[in-house]
Design a protein around this motif. Structure first.
Motif, short mmCIF file in Angstrom:
data_model
loop_
_atom_site.label_atom_id
_atom_site.label_comp_id
_atom_site.label_asym_id
_atom_site.label_seq_id
_atom_site.Cartn_x
_atom_site.Cartn_y
_atom_site.Cartn_z
N VAL A 376 0.83 -1.22 0.00
CA VAL A 376 0.00 0.00 0.00
C VAL A 376 0.86 1.27 0.00
O VAL A 376 1.49 1.58 1.01
N PRO A 377 0.92 1.96 -1.13
CA PRO A 377 1.64 3.23 -1.13
C PRO A 377 0.88 4.29 -0.32
O PRO A 377 -0.32 4.14 -0.11
N TYR A 378 1.61 5.28 0.15
CA TYR A 378 0.96 6.33 0.94
C TYR A 378 0.85 7.62 0.14
O TYR A 378 1.76 7.98 -0.62
N ALA A 379 -0.29 8.29 0.32
CA ALA A 379 -0.51 9.57 -0.35
C ALA A 379 0.28 10.65 0.37
O ALA A 379 0.44 10.61 1.58
N SER A 380 0.77 11.59 -0.42
CA SER A 380 1.40 12.76 0.19
C SER A 380 0.39 13.89 0.14
O SER A 380 -0.50 13.91 -0.71
N SER A 381 0.48 14.81 1.05
CA SER A 381 -0.33 16.02 0.95
C SER A 381 0.30 17.11 1.76
O SER A 381 1.09 16.86 2.68
N VAL A 382 -0.03 18.32 1.37
CA VAL A 382 0.53 19.50 2.04
C VAL A 382 -0.62 20.40 2.45
O VAL A 382 -1.52 20.67 1.65
N LYS A 383 -0.61 20.82 3.70
CA LYS A 383 -1.59 21.80 4.17
C LYS A 383 -0.84 23.00 4.74
O LYS A 383 0.11 22.83 5.51
N ILE A 384 -1.31 24.17 4.34
CA ILE A 384 -0.64 25.40 4.79
C ILE A 384 -1.68 26.32 5.44
O ILE A 384 -2.69 26.68 4.81
N GLY A 385 -1.44 26.64 6.70
CA GLY A 385 -2.34 27.57 7.41
C GLY A 385 -1.75 28.97 7.38
O GLY A 385 -0.54 29.14 7.56
N LEU A 386 -2.59 29.96 7.13
CA LEU A 386 -2.13 31.34 7.02
C LEU A 386 -2.93 32.23 7.97
O LEU A 386 -4.17 32.19 7.97
N GLN A 387 -2.22 33.03 8.75
CA GLN A 387 -2.92 33.98 9.63
C GLN A 387 -2.93 35.37 9.00
O GLN A 387 -1.93 35.81 8.46
N PHE A 388 -4.11 35.99 9.05
CA PHE A 388 -4.27 37.34 8.51
C PHE A 388 -4.73 38.30 9.61
O PHE A 388 -5.33 37.88 10.60
N GLY A 488 -3.12 5.79 3.67
CA GLY A 488 -2.95 4.69 2.74
C GLY A 488 -3.69 4.98 1.44
O GLY A 488 -4.80 5.49 1.46
N SER A 489 -3.05 4.65 0.34
CA SER A 489 -3.62 4.99 -0.96
C SER A 489 -3.83 3.70 -1.75
O SER A 489 -3.10 3.39 -2.68
N TRP A 490 -4.84 2.96 -1.36
CA TRP A 490 -5.15 1.68 -1.99
C TRP A 490 -5.54 1.84 -3.44
O TRP A 490 -6.32 2.72 -3.78
N THR A 491 -5.06 0.96 -4.30
CA THR A 491 -5.66 0.83 -5.62
C THR A 491 -6.69 -0.30 -5.53
O THR A 491 -6.64 -1.12 -4.61
N ASP A 492 -7.61 -0.34 -6.49
CA ASP A 492 -8.61 -1.41 -6.49
C ASP A 492 -7.93 -2.78 -6.57
O ASP A 492 -8.35 -3.74 -5.93
N GLU A 493 -6.86 -2.82 -7.35
CA GLU A 493 -6.17 -4.08 -7.55
C GLU A 493 -5.50 -4.56 -6.26
O GLU A 493 -5.59 -5.73 -5.89
N LEU A 511 -3.79 -6.01 12.80
CA LEU A 511 -3.61 -4.61 12.41
C LEU A 511 -4.91 -3.82 12.54
O LEU A 511 -5.99 -4.37 12.36
N ALA A 512 -4.78 -2.55 12.80
CA ALA A 512 -5.93 -1.64 12.73
C ALA A 512 -5.45 -0.27 12.28
O ALA A 512 -4.25 0.02 12.32
N GLY A 513 -6.39 0.57 11.88
CA GLY A 513 -6.05 1.91 11.38
C GLY A 513 -6.82 2.19 10.10
O GLY A 513 -7.41 1.26 9.51
N GLU A 514 -6.80 3.43 9.65
CA GLU A 514 -7.55 3.77 8.44
C GLU A 514 -7.14 2.92 7.25
O GLU A 514 -7.95 2.65 6.37
N HIS A 515 -5.86 2.46 7.27
CA HIS A 515 -5.36 1.64 6.16
C HIS A 515 -6.01 0.26 6.14
O HIS A 515 -6.01 -0.41 5.13
N ALA A 516 -6.58 -0.16 7.28
CA ALA A 516 -7.27 -1.45 7.35
C ALA A 516 -8.78 -1.24 7.31
O ALA A 516 -9.53 -1.83 8.06
N SER A 517 -9.19 -0.34 6.41
CA SER A 517 -10.64 -0.06 6.28
C SER A 517 -10.97 0.29 4.84
O SER A 517 -10.07 0.53 4.02
N PRO A 520 -10.53 4.88 3.77
CA PRO A 520 -9.16 5.35 4.00
C PRO A 520 -9.11 6.85 4.22
O PRO A 520 -9.92 7.60 3.68
N ALA A 521 -8.16 7.26 5.04
CA ALA A 521 -7.89 8.68 5.32
C ALA A 521 -8.93 9.33 6.21
O ALA A 521 -8.86 10.52 6.46
N TRP A 522 -9.88 8.56 6.71
CA TRP A 522 -10.91 9.12 7.59
C TRP A 522 -10.80 8.47 8.97
O TRP A 522 -10.52 7.29 9.10
#
Lengths: 544, 544
Positions: A376-388, A488-493, A511-517, A520-522
């Motif tokens: 299971v490859p893992y997704a990358s993501s970037v979140k940026i918080g900005l204060q104004f 976790g970034s499951w493919t259908d295959e 095992l447990a975790g979002e990857h075992a569901s 995913p990611a929730w």
């Protein structure tokens, strides 16, 4: 019981009102003689209630026989397992890599520090009361397990605004780069689709597909739903303005008459590709009503930790997982005493370590589970918080919560769903990047440069960025040492080949975790997978 | 200034990116040299901001010359006028019929009593913390004046959930009387409309209307927006389930695979007429993000009263309005000293009394204004609040806020937008009736019978009503002595003939209120009409 419930699908649905009244009469009778829980069971069987996977608090009945369980990871999966297993009579201990509970259930506030792979450290400069949820940030209404734990653990929720009709859709190549209000694109697309279909219906081009009786109702429906005028056209009129908004809003007193604007052409909308974003808001996982905990998502992790914090050993990095006949032995290093390996032993192990990490740890499991862990490859993501300095998106543009979508590399700007309509500073999510190319582009920069880039890009949607920006924080998930990715970034295959092997109990290890569901990611996936894993573990213990 | 802004419509929109950058560059420059207010002006002129009627706090510049103003009615229109006129230097007094401020801005809580025409008195039995807003109950994002007063007066807001995808659409004659989830009807209708149009497009039936270049994009867009499968069909699949919801939700661990449900047939949806309700959620006036004050709508009225309460005389029933050369003289009776008529005099009068009442009061105004006062019928409506032992709509059915629509006489069930996911009692809006026939049917009954009827009808949507109901309260607006209806109900024809006459200053007398606006029945209309009326009044005073 008064009647037999043999499964939802088998209940006859008659085409007359009497049958319905009888069904309801039965429900009332069940309610009055057997109470609300029984009535709810009956309702579910009759198809009134949703078919969630969660059936209320887990009941682990039968003797735990004094067995011990070692849980790896104090995220929501791990802490759910800890809470429920201790309640069922197990001796429980938890090892956690970070120095806090929650894992990806995490909120960053002013003064918080963290270090990413590569050594860059950031210290958050937000004003007190402002925050960023770098991980999960919203809870759908159908995530029954998360909601139930929030209720039981006293976590107060408030609505998370996903769809804000007054936020923007933005394409740098369309409409002269000018952001379009969601309400405009949404109404204009729907209206012109309705118009095309109404015209085709009138010209008898749908006669094969639509019966003569339905044809007239279809026209009525398209007119209502598409905001068409009496000629079945989606035109620049108050009819369409009632949906897309006005060029000038209605007012009070003299000269108060509203003025309709001009819809965007269907052709321009099609070519802009802005229609791609319209579906996001309709997705089951993003539908109203969504929630967020008041004060930050980590209120959930903290609430769990109030229950099971005494079981958690923090700063513990797992280095090896061994199984022998009687149970498991897990080697770990405490980051406060590096170089000194310790070993924790137990009869059972529930492991919630992300597969991106677990696949790098020597582990005694069968080849099928090992193959699954590695698949299971893992997704990358970037979140940026900005204060104004001020909440200009509310003051200037009447955008309260919700999300602006753009084709710029920042992808999204999400406005806070709390502190509405107040004076003072605000933090918005200035980038939420999940495609590989843009994630890696952002991550290749130093944190300060990521933030500067998000400000630069966002200012073409909100020019106020240039004068109002104060500080920011950037979380690149595949540089976070405890996950090396966001989920976790499951493919259908891969699911077809490996998912069941991943979830089976292997010896004394599960095992447990979002990857075992399948969610995913929730957070819901994490909790449900933990509940399923410990239910099966407990069944084995009871049968032993 | 660096450039001339000669009105929104005249700003050229060039078809190249450079022009856009230049425009944005200008904005940045304006922002940096002239501050955020100037930048916002520029943005508005360039078309970035919405064209609301409200331009921020009113500025009544020039000398009020010690003039006095008598305001009739301490609803939001009257209190807005009182607040702003006093600030501008006027001597202000307010006469109010009720013994509380706010008028229709009203919240009913446990222990509150009220008496309707006919003498029926009700005492509210709600638990502490629960309430019903019998009048206005939601604030759209574009009601800039209401929101600005909330901000300035310190009224805390929270989201009001209008569209909840998991609430119901219900027709007693369709789908065996079984309530349908909004998400199902919404997705199934949209999907099948998309499918019909996609098929017509593929069969070249739209070739006159859609260019060859657009045709392919239209197909992509319909597939995305309609949740069509790869054959452009809206089918029972996970593709449609991602929008309409699942027969069985995805889960965690083993046996967690989601199961798709079967969409409703387009023909069944058309014949059910449930599509009529889909447009409600898309209306500009009901779009996200909407708000309600935390704790009840009357938090706004109370906030105004903190500012101007010292000017208000309560329990004052106006019996006559006279004008003479120098000003106005208003006769009134204090309900605590009945039989004794008093007279209040002032240079000017701002009258916010509903036309349903005002048309019955002898008044010295010209024939055109008098004809206008008499020309507006008032809508009736009934709202019924019901308290239940538990929030079963959340616990059992995952409905958090939002509105269920039904063809039953109760018309709507609206679930509370506060106190989400908590244990304990809850109050929902069990009926919101606004059509004449059903309003009068409900109102012909004694209050207790109206409540019993709402419980009986509602239980066919929520069988839990039968076991969980505790008490209720029923407000029939055309029986409320201070309004005799819920709001002015202008026809297009009456507006054409009378609206401007209603809003003109007649001697020393001017009207304000939602009835003197193009936003009838909304608080924004009341406030904007007051601001417009006092602006014109002040202009006259200054010029005198």
């Amino acid at each position: 019981m008064l009647f037999t419930l043999s499964g939802r699908k088998q209940v006859a649905m008659h085409n007359d009102t009497e049958a319905v009244l009888t069904r309801r009469g039965l429900l009332a009778l069940v309610g009055s003689v057997a109470g609300s829980a029984a009535m709810y069971q009956a309702m579910t069987s009759l198809g009134f209630a949703a078919e969630s996977r969660y059936r209320g608090p887990i009941k682990l009945e039968g003797d735990a026989k004094g067995a011990s369980v070692l849980i790896l990871g104090a995220g929501l999966a791990g802490m759910t397992a800890a809470l429920e297993l201790r309640k069922a009579g197990y001796r429980v201990q938890v090892l956690e890599f970070n120095n806090r509970p929650g894992g990806r259930n995490w909120t960053i506030r002013g003064g918080d520090k963290f270090t990413e792979l590569g050594g860059a450290e950031q210290t958050c400069g937000f004003e007190e009361g402002l925050y960023l949820n770098p991980g999960p940030w919203r809870i759908p209404f159908h995530h029954r397990a998360v909601l139930d734990y929030c209720r039981r653990l006293g976590v107060t929720l408030e609505p998370f605004i996903q769809l804000n009709h007054n936020a923007f859709l933005h394409s740098s190549a369309a409409f002269n780069g000018r952001p379009q209000r969601i309400r405009e694109i949404k109404s204009d697309f729907q209206g012109q689709v309705a118009e095309l279909l109404a015209k085709a219906t009138q010209q008898s081009k749908l006669d094969e597909a639509v019966s003569t009786e339905d044809k007239e109702i279809l026209l009525q429906a398209l007119r209502s739903w598409g905001a068409l005028d009496k000629n079945y056209a989606y035109s620049a009129s108050l009819v369409s303005a009632n949906f897309r908004g006005y060029a000038r809003d209605p007012g009070g007193g003299l000269a108060a008459r509203p003025v309709a604007g001009k819809p965007a052409n269907l052709s321009d909308i099609l070519e802009s590709r802005l229609w791609r974003y319209l579906q996001n808001f309709a997705l089951y996982q993003f539908q109203t009503t969504m929630f967020q905990p008041v004060g930050g998502m980590d209120m959930i992790g903290k609430a769990f930790a109030r229950e099971v914090g005494d079981l958690i050993q923090y700063d513990a990095k797992v280095t090896r997982i061994q199984q022998h006949d009687g149970g498991v032995a897990v080697s770990y290093v405490n980051s406060r005493t590096p170089g000194m390996t310790q070993v924790a032993k137990a009869d059972w192990c529930v492991c919630t370590i992300p597969l991106s990490i677990l696949s790098q740890i020597p582990i005694d499991v069968g080849s099928r589970m090992k193959a699954a862990i590695d698949a299971v490859p893992y997704a990358s993501s970037v979140k940026i918080g900005l204060q104004f300095k001020r909440r200009f998106w509310e003051e200037d543009e009447a955008i309260y919560g919700g999300i602006t979508y753009t084709d710029l590399p920042i992808r999204q700007i999400s406005y806070p769903s709390s502190g509405f309509n107040r004076n003072g500073r605000g933090v918005l999510l200035g980038a939420y990047v999940f495609d590989v190319a843009n994630s890696f582009e952002f991550t290749s920069m130093a944190p300060a440069d990521r933030i500067a880039r998000a400000v630069e890009l966002g200012s073409s949607i909100h020019p106020q960025y240039r004068t109002e920006f104060e500080n920011g924080i950037a979380v690149a998930w595949h540089r976070m040492p405890f996950t090396l990715g966001c989920a976790g970034s499951w493919t259908d295959e891969a699911r077809e080949d490996h998912y069941d092997d991943l979830c089976q109990i292997d010896g004394h290890f599960v095992l447990a975790g979002e990857h075992a569901s399948y969610i995913p990611a929730w957070q819901e996936g994490a909790i449900l997978s933990a509940l399923d894993a410990i239910t099966r573990l407990h069944e084995r213990v009871v049968k032993m």
